[in-house]
Design an enzyme around this catalytic site. Structure first.
Site, PDB file in Angstrom:
ATOM      1  N   CYS A   1       0.829  -1.216   0.000  1.00 26.78           N
ATOM      2  CA  CYS A   1       0.000   0.000   0.000  1.00 26.78           C
ATOM      3  C   CYS A   1       0.863   1.266   0.000  1.00 26.78           C
ATOM      4  CB  CYS A   1      -0.991  -0.060   1.148  1.00 26.78           C
ATOM      5  SG  CYS A   1      -2.468   0.883   0.785  1.00 26.78           S
TER       6      CYS A   1
ATOM      7  N   HIS B   1      -3.332  -5.233   1.702  1.00 27.13           N
ATOM      8  CA  HIS B   1      -2.687  -5.438   3.007  1.00 27.13           C
ATOM      9  C   HIS B   1      -2.702  -6.906   3.457  1.00 27.13           C
ATOM     10  CE1 HIS B   1      -2.283  -1.223   4.396  1.00 27.13           C
ATOM     11  NE2 HIS B   1      -3.286  -1.020   3.550  1.00 27.13           N
TER      12      HIS B   1
ATOM     13  N   GLU C   1      -0.935  -8.280   5.558  1.00 33.11           N
ATOM     14  CA  GLU C   1      -0.624  -8.386   6.993  1.00 33.11           C
ATOM     15  C   GLU C   1      -1.878  -8.266   7.851  1.00 33.11           C
ATOM     16  OE1 GLU C   1      -0.163  -5.930   5.052  1.00 33.11           O
ATOM     17  OE2 GLU C   1      -0.554  -4.022   6.051  1.00 33.11           O
TER      18      GLU C   1
HETATM   19  N1  GLN Z   1      -3.670   6.492   0.911  1.00 30.96           N
HETATM   20  C1  GLN Z   1      -2.395   6.265   1.543  1.00 30.96           C
HETATM   21  C2  GLN Z   1      -1.292   7.085   0.872  1.00 30.96           C
HETATM   22  O1  GLN Z   1      -1.500   7.637  -0.147  1.00 30.96           O
HETATM   23  C3  GLN Z   1      -2.029   4.797   1.510  1.00 30.96           C
HETATM   24  C4  GLN Z   1      -3.041   4.009   2.281  1.00 30.96           C
HETATM   25  C5  GLN Z   1      -2.525   2.769   2.937  1.00 30.96           C
HETATM   26  O2  GLN Z   1      -1.307   2.549   3.055  1.00 30.96           O
HETATM   27  N2  GLN Z   1      -3.435   1.949   3.410  1.00 30.96           N
HETATM   28  O3  GLN Z   1      -0.228   7.171   1.407  1.00 30.96           O
END
Ligand code: GLN
Length: 195
Positions: free
Chosen positions: A81, A173, A175
């Protein structure tokens, strides 16, 4: 056995990654400074807020230190992410956002839009016999993946898990599930660095 994996522990959900790695028998190091990278064969960059992670990683000297290890091919890195955003070569929306930028993908932050800020999906992942239940939380969207980037899973036609050699990115995610299969695969990848 004997594989030491670091988790970038500046911000975000690094504890969940740590738990999963420990449950799989890896030795885990919380990485906050360049010296914590010593002896690591893999590094996970967690989800969280990519601007915060990027700014602090730069300030603490971690961005350069990780880049050196990546260029020397001595470290496997997996970004989940926000971590995937940190790895991305291109963020067209925010070209100046501090990041490692070593993985040849173009990414859009919060690319799935507001209404679907967060969603769940069952993914078919290459090499897995059963689907992987994935959580997407304000997830980035991989707009483009360069040559040499292998797409291991897609959601509605968009890549969500990619790999280029020892650099991995997932926009979801793993995890936050009880399914350790991707972490186990990453540990294997990191172990290969040792041989
Ligand atoms: N929206 C977040 C970003 O742009 C990332 C979201 C996440 O890691 N769950 O950094």
């Amino acid at each position: 056995m004997g594989v030491k994996i670091g988790v970038l522990a500046i911000q975000g959900d690094f504890r969940e990654h740590k738990q999963m790695l420990l449950a799989l028998g890896a030795e885990v190091v919380e990485v906050r400074l360049p010296r914590h990278l010593e002896g690591l064969s893999g590094l996970i960059v967690p989800g969280g807020e990519s601007t915060t992670i990027g700014m602090l990683a730069r300030e603490y000297g971690l961005e350069d230190a990780v880049r050196e290890r990546v260029q020397a091919s001595s470290l496997a890195v997996w970004g989940t992410c926000a971590g995937a955003i940190w790895l991305a070569k291109q963020i067209p929306q925010y070209p100046n956002q501090p990041r490692l930028g070593c993985l040849d993908i173009s990414i859009q932050r919060n690319g799935y839009g507001r209404q679907v800020d967060s969603f769940e999906a069952d993914l078919q992942i290459k090499g897995f016999d059963k689907p992987f239940h994935a959580f997407f939380i304000r997830a980035p969207l991989i707009l483009d993946a360069g040559e040499g980037v292998e797409v291991l899973a897609e959601h509605k036609g968009d890549p969500v898990l990619v790999r280029s050699g020892k650099l991995w990115a997932s926009t979801f995610h793993p995890e936050l599930t009880n399914d350790p299969r991707i972490h186990a695969l990453f540990i294997e990848q990191a172990a290969r660095q040792l041989t």
